[in-house]
Design an enzyme around this catalytic site. Structure first.
Site, PDB file in Angstrom:
ATOM      1  N   ARG A 207       0.871  -1.057   0.065  1.00 41.35           N
ATOM      2  CA  ARG A 207      -0.084   0.387  -0.024  1.00 41.35           C
ATOM      3  C   ARG A 207       0.915   1.395  -0.325  1.00 41.35           C
ATOM      4  O   ARG A 207       2.009   1.442   0.508  1.00 41.35           O
ATOM      5  CB  ARG A 207      -0.313   0.425   1.408  1.00 41.35           C
ATOM      6  CG  ARG A 207      -1.986  -0.937   1.144  1.00 41.35           C
ATOM      7  CD  ARG A 207      -2.922  -0.432  -0.444  1.00 41.35           C
ATOM      8  NE  ARG A 207      -3.771  -1.601   0.061  1.00 41.35           N
ATOM      9  CZ  ARG A 207      -3.948  -2.842  -0.977  1.00 41.35           C
ATOM     10  NH1 ARG A 207      -3.251  -2.760  -1.399  1.00 41.35           N
ATOM     11  NH2 ARG A 207      -5.237  -3.577  -1.021  1.00 41.35           N
ATOM     12  N   GLU A 236      -4.231   6.897  -4.897  1.00 43.96           N
ATOM     13  CA  GLU A 236      -4.403   6.192  -6.489  1.00 43.96           C
ATOM     14  C   GLU A 236      -6.203   6.785  -6.695  1.00 43.96           C
ATOM     15  O   GLU A 236      -7.238   7.225  -5.961  1.00 43.96           O
ATOM     16  CB  GLU A 236      -4.900   4.936  -6.188  1.00 43.96           C
ATOM     17  CG  GLU A 236      -3.252   4.264  -5.602  1.00 43.96           C
ATOM     18  CD  GLU A 236      -3.430   2.702  -5.359  1.00 43.96           C
ATOM     19  OE1 GLU A 236      -4.515   2.080  -6.540  1.00 43.96           O
ATOM     20  OE2 GLU A 236      -1.830   2.377  -5.392  1.00 43.96           O
ATOM     21  N   HIS A 254      -1.522   0.050 -10.055  1.00 44.48           N
ATOM     22  CA  HIS A 254      -1.119  -0.859  -8.947  1.00 44.48           C
ATOM     23  C   HIS A 254      -1.557  -2.059 -10.148  1.00 44.48           C
ATOM     24  O   HIS A 254      -3.288  -2.607  -9.302  1.00 44.48           O
ATOM     25  CB  HIS A 254      -2.986  -0.318  -8.452  1.00 44.48           C
ATOM     26  CG  HIS A 254      -2.807  -1.466  -7.321  1.00 44.48           C
ATOM     27  ND1 HIS A 254      -3.354  -0.795  -5.737  1.00 44.48           N
ATOM     28  CD2 HIS A 254      -2.533  -2.063  -6.672  1.00 44.48           C
ATOM     29  CE1 HIS A 254      -3.435  -1.771  -5.017  1.00 44.48           C
ATOM     30  NE2 HIS A 254      -3.334  -2.798  -5.540  1.00 44.48           N
TER      31      HIS A 254
END
Ligand code: DGY
Length: 292
Positions: A207, A236, A254
């Site tokens: 993360r 994000e 991601h």
């Protein structure tokens, strides 16, 4: 209800199960708008997007999708490690520029991995799977985790280092595999990034908020870190421009679990969890509220 990215959860009285994405916040306000809800079957292994305490207060079960994305995510961590260590972003840019003037002995020299120390932060399934892969490349594994990990030690020859600063100073590559919690948010802050071994590499497939992004741009820009490979970011889909622009920083949108196999298996598991709860059965992979 399978929810679309970028949209807030709509308030509805007739919904008893949701399958949110890891990019969607499921907090007190969202739960209050879904009074019939019985299960939040997160489409992902990380569940920092969900307010577990708020769900528990309402008697709502929360589940996630462990195991099924372990290999996909570990593969991507290795891809980022190799890309960063061998300066593939710069190589691709040069090859595509039309300005490559031919082979020469000191062009884009990177880091050889054999005998290098990989420091793994977090010895869960993905950390162990990444370590196993790196060990096959001849890397030595050190790891930092709350408790000893028999799997890390037997499957990857990992050696536990209890002090984070000691690991950061010793590792040639640091790879982050921790969940995002109150304790891990900002863990790799400016001071810790500065304490990393000069010329080392940071990989993050966990993360974004675990790493101070501004400080990371600083240690990359100064050359203190040789490179970074990042699949995740704090806010994000925003990827900080300073990181995007640095040739030594490889950024991805991601993609950790983005294989057809993993995404299908995540869907199957999330749906099975939701169905189980609605049928009054135990879900396959429930998430429990951390003890305080
Ligand atoms: C997860 O499952 O937590 C991943 O970050 C999604 O790819």
């Amino acid at each position: 209800m399978f929810h679309q990215p970028g949209l807030p959860l709509p308030a509805r009285t007739d919904v008893d199960a949701i399958i949110p994405l890891v990019s969607q916040r499921v907090g007190e306000a969202e739960l209050a708008g879904l009074p019939s809800l019985r299960v939040v079957a997160n489409y992902g292994v990380g569940y920092d997007n969900i307010d577990l305490a708020a769900a528990a207060r309402r008697g709502i079960v929360v589940t996630n999708t462990p195991d099924v994305l372990t290999d996909a995510t570990a593969d991507l961590a290795l891809a980022l490690l190799l890309t960063a260590a061998r300066r593939l972003r710069e190589g691709l840019d040069l090859a595509r520029s039309g300005e490559w003037d031919g082979w020469h002995p000191t062009q884009l020299l990177g880091m050889g991995l054999q005998g290098r120390v990989l420091g793994i932060l977090g010895a869960g399934r993905i950390g162990v799977a990444t370590a196993r892969r790196a060990a096959a490349f001849g890397m030595e594994i050190a790891y930092w985790n709350r408790s000893a990990s028999p799997a890390m030690e037997s499957e990857a020859g990992g050696q536990r280092i209890e002090d984070l600063e000691t690991l950061l100073a010793a590792a040639d590559v640091v790879s982050v595999h921790l969940p995002l919690t109150a304790e891990t948010r900002g863990l790799l802050d400016a001071a810790r990034l500065a304490s990393m071994k000069p010329g080392s590499i940071l990989v993050n497939t966990a993360r974004g908020a675990i790493v101070d992004q501004e400080a990371l741009a600083g240690v990359l820009g100064s050359g203190h870190l040789a490179a970074a490979g990042l699949d995740v970011f704090e806010n994000e889909p925003e990827i900080p421009e300073e990181l995007r622009d640095l040739p030594s920083c490889v950024v991805l949108p991601h993609l950790g679990s983005a294989t057809r196999e993993a995404r299908q298996a995540m869907w199957d598991l999330a749906a099975a969890n939701a169905r189980a709860v609605l049928a009054g059965e135990e879900p396959l992979t429930a998430v429990s509220l951390p003890s305080t």
